[in-house]
Design a protein around this motif. Structure first.
Motif, PDB file in Angstrom:
ATOM      1  N   ALA A  74     -14.502   4.624  -8.670  1.00 39.26           N
ATOM      2  CA  ALA A  74     -14.493   5.983  -8.761  1.00 39.26           C
ATOM      3  C   ALA A  74     -13.870   6.384  -7.465  1.00 39.26           C
ATOM      4  CB  ALA A  74     -16.011   6.735  -8.835  1.00 39.26           C
ATOM      5  N   GLU A  75     -14.266   5.890  -6.383  1.00 36.31           N
ATOM      6  CA  GLU A  75     -13.765   6.433  -4.915  1.00 36.31           C
ATOM      7  C   GLU A  75     -12.366   6.111  -4.739  1.00 36.31           C
ATOM      8  OE1 GLU A  75     -16.298   4.422  -2.057  1.00 36.31           O
ATOM      9  OE2 GLU A  75     -18.099   5.923  -2.505  1.00 36.31           O
ATOM     10  N   SER A  76     -11.883   4.990  -5.504  1.00 33.57           N
ATOM     11  CA  SER A  76     -10.471   4.623  -5.633  1.00 33.57           C
ATOM     12  C   SER A  76      -9.626   5.704  -6.278  1.00 33.57           C
ATOM     13  CB  SER A  76     -10.220   3.200  -6.342  1.00 33.57           C
ATOM     14  OG  SER A  76     -10.927   2.137  -5.240  1.00 33.57           O
ATOM     15  N   ALA A  77     -10.239   5.883  -7.439  1.00 36.35           N
ATOM     16  CA  ALA A  77      -9.560   7.125  -8.218  1.00 36.35           C
ATOM     17  C   ALA A  77      -9.456   8.381  -7.481  1.00 36.35           C
ATOM     18  CB  ALA A  77     -10.298   6.995  -9.483  1.00 36.35           C
ATOM     19  N   LEU A  78     -10.578   8.669  -6.802  1.00 38.54           N
ATOM     20  CA  LEU A  78     -10.511  10.073  -5.899  1.00 38.54           C
ATOM     21  C   LEU A  78      -9.511   9.982  -4.838  1.00 38.54           C
ATOM     22  CD1 LEU A  78     -11.995  12.643  -5.784  1.00 38.54           C
ATOM     23  CD2 LEU A  78     -13.685  11.492  -4.583  1.00 38.54           C
ATOM     24  N   GLU A  79      -9.394   8.921  -4.351  1.00 35.13           N
ATOM     25  CA  GLU A  79      -8.357   8.785  -3.187  1.00 35.13           C
ATOM     26  C   GLU A  79      -6.977   8.830  -3.647  1.00 35.13           C
ATOM     27  OE1 GLU A  79      -8.807   8.581   0.254  1.00 35.13           O
ATOM     28  OE2 GLU A  79     -10.951   8.867  -0.097  1.00 35.13           O
ATOM     29  N   VAL A  80      -6.776   8.255  -4.866  1.00 42.96           N
ATOM     30  CA  VAL A  80      -5.361   8.368  -5.395  1.00 42.96           C
ATOM     31  C   VAL A  80      -5.257   9.996  -5.720  1.00 42.96           C
ATOM     32  CG1 VAL A  80      -4.149   7.942  -7.705  1.00 42.96           C
ATOM     33  CG2 VAL A  80      -5.128   6.278  -6.277  1.00 42.96           C
ATOM     34  N   VAL A  81      -5.983  10.605  -6.246  1.00 42.49           N
ATOM     35  CA  VAL A  81      -6.150  12.244  -6.339  1.00 42.49           C
ATOM     36  C   VAL A  81      -5.658  12.817  -5.225  1.00 42.49           C
ATOM     37  CG1 VAL A  81      -7.074  14.040  -7.303  1.00 42.49           C
ATOM     38  CG2 VAL A  81      -7.298  12.003  -8.544  1.00 42.49           C
ATOM     39  N   LYS A  82      -6.429  12.362  -4.251  1.00 44.22           N
ATOM     40  CA  LYS A  82      -6.303  13.371  -3.010  1.00 44.22           C
ATOM     41  C   LYS A  82      -4.949  13.095  -2.324  1.00 44.22           C
ATOM     42  CE  LYS A  82     -11.361  13.488  -1.578  1.00 44.22           C
ATOM     43  NZ  LYS A  82     -12.335  12.745  -0.549  1.00 44.22           N
ATOM     44  N   GLU A  83      -4.607  11.886  -2.416  1.00 44.23           N
ATOM     45  CA  GLU A  83      -3.371  11.539  -1.746  1.00 44.23           C
ATOM     46  C   GLU A  83      -1.923  11.852  -2.512  1.00 44.23           C
ATOM     47  OE1 GLU A  83      -2.966   7.398  -0.359  1.00 44.23           O
ATOM     48  OE2 GLU A  83      -5.079   7.642   0.458  1.00 44.23           O
ATOM     49  N   SER A  84      -2.289  12.072  -3.828  1.00 46.51           N
ATOM     50  CA  SER A  84      -1.143  12.108  -4.885  1.00 46.51           C
ATOM     51  C   SER A  84      -1.438  13.244  -5.705  1.00 46.51           C
ATOM     52  CB  SER A  84      -0.710  11.027  -5.328  1.00 46.51           C
ATOM     53  OG  SER A  84      -0.451   9.807  -4.266  1.00 46.51           O
ATOM     54  N   PRO A  85      -1.579  14.424  -5.564  1.00 45.88           N
ATOM     55  CA  PRO A  85      -1.996  15.365  -6.276  1.00 45.88           C
ATOM     56  C   PRO A  85      -1.042  15.553  -7.561  1.00 45.88           C
ATOM     57  CG  PRO A  85      -1.654  16.314  -4.311  1.00 45.88           C
ATOM     58  CD  PRO A  85      -1.558  14.948  -4.145  1.00 45.88           C
ATOM     59  N   ALA A  86       0.310  15.381  -7.134  1.00 47.01           N
ATOM     60  CA  ALA A  86       1.453  15.517  -8.106  1.00 47.01           C
ATOM     61  C   ALA A  86       1.174  14.661  -9.264  1.00 47.01           C
ATOM     62  CB  ALA A  86       2.802  15.187  -7.418  1.00 47.01           C
ATOM     63  N   ILE A  87       0.934  13.427  -9.186  1.00 47.52           N
ATOM     64  CA  ILE A  87       0.664  12.511 -10.420  1.00 47.52           C
ATOM     65  C   ILE A  87      -0.242  12.970 -11.323  1.00 47.52           C
ATOM     66  CG2 ILE A  87      -0.380  10.254 -11.037  1.00 47.52           C
ATOM     67  CD1 ILE A  87       0.645   9.136  -8.299  1.00 47.52           C
ATOM     68  N   VAL A  88      -1.414  13.560 -10.693  1.00 49.08           N
ATOM     69  CA  VAL A  88      -2.321  14.419 -11.628  1.00 49.08           C
ATOM     70  C   VAL A  88      -1.680  15.591 -12.333  1.00 49.08           C
ATOM     71  CG1 VAL A  88      -4.605  15.624 -11.916  1.00 49.08           C
ATOM     72  CG2 VAL A  88      -4.179  13.802 -10.116  1.00 49.08           C
ATOM     73  N   ALA A  89      -0.808  16.432 -11.495  1.00 45.45           N
ATOM     74  CA  ALA A  89      -0.126  17.436 -12.019  1.00 45.45           C
ATOM     75  C   ALA A  89       0.786  16.818 -13.055  1.00 45.45           C
ATOM     76  CB  ALA A  89       0.389  18.144 -11.105  1.00 45.45           C
ATOM     77  N   ILE A  90       1.452  15.753 -13.139  1.00 47.00           N
ATOM     78  CA  ILE A  90       2.327  15.637 -14.044  1.00 47.00           C
ATOM     79  C   ILE A  90       1.624  15.019 -15.130  1.00 47.00           C
ATOM     80  CG2 ILE A  90       4.114  13.606 -14.508  1.00 47.00           C
ATOM     81  CD1 ILE A  90       5.136  13.840 -11.454  1.00 47.00           C
ATOM     82  N   VAL A  91       0.668  14.306 -15.164  1.00 45.39           N
ATOM     83  CA  VAL A  91      -0.123  13.792 -16.258  1.00 45.39           C
ATOM     84  C   VAL A  91      -0.865  15.017 -16.983  1.00 45.39           C
ATOM     85  CG1 VAL A  91      -2.171  12.253 -16.921  1.00 45.39           C
ATOM     86  CG2 VAL A  91      -0.416  11.440 -15.267  1.00 45.39           C
ATOM     87  N   ALA A  92      -1.497  15.995 -16.329  1.00 39.92           N
ATOM     88  CA  ALA A  92      -2.300  17.008 -16.880  1.00 39.92           C
ATOM     89  C   ALA A  92      -1.306  18.003 -17.249  1.00 39.92           C
ATOM     90  CB  ALA A  92      -3.155  17.526 -16.129  1.00 39.92           C
ATOM     91  N   ALA A  93      -0.171  18.134 -16.955  1.00 44.45           N
ATOM     92  CA  ALA A  93       0.816  19.246 -17.403  1.00 44.45           C
ATOM     93  C   ALA A  93       1.050  19.286 -18.942  1.00 44.45           C
ATOM     94  CB  ALA A  93       2.107  19.133 -16.650  1.00 44.45           C
ATOM     95  N   PRO A  94       1.220  18.409 -19.701  1.00 42.71           N
ATOM     96  CA  PRO A  94       1.573  18.489 -21.237  1.00 42.71           C
ATOM     97  C   PRO A  94       0.103  19.093 -21.667  1.00 42.71           C
ATOM     98  CG  PRO A  94       2.333  16.678 -20.478  1.00 42.71           C
ATOM     99  CD  PRO A  94       1.582  17.128 -19.228  1.00 42.71           C
TER     100      PRO A  94
END
Length: 66
Positions: free
Chosen positions: A11-31
């Protein structure tokens, strides 16, 4: 299914990825956001919310079954 739980380290690893790369989350969630907005525009908020909840329920059930 005891091995499918998320532990604190993952869970902490996933949260760190989101904090460091919010663009990845935006690309995945955009559709999903676009489809929800389009459905909201065409049919109304209630229907869009109902469809989103049904799809989330189907995803949870499918995850538990498979």
């Amino acid at each position: 299914m005891a091995g499918k739980k998320v532990d604190r380290v993952h869970a902490e690893s996933a949260l760190e990825v989101v904090k460091e790369s919010p663009a990845i989350v935006a690309i995945v969630a955009a559709p999903a956001i676009v489809v929800f907005g389009l459905l909201w525009w065409l049919t109304g908020f209630g229907t869009a919310l109902l469809v989103a909840l049904v799809l989330a329920g189907v995803a949870v059930i499918a995850k538990k079954v498979f």
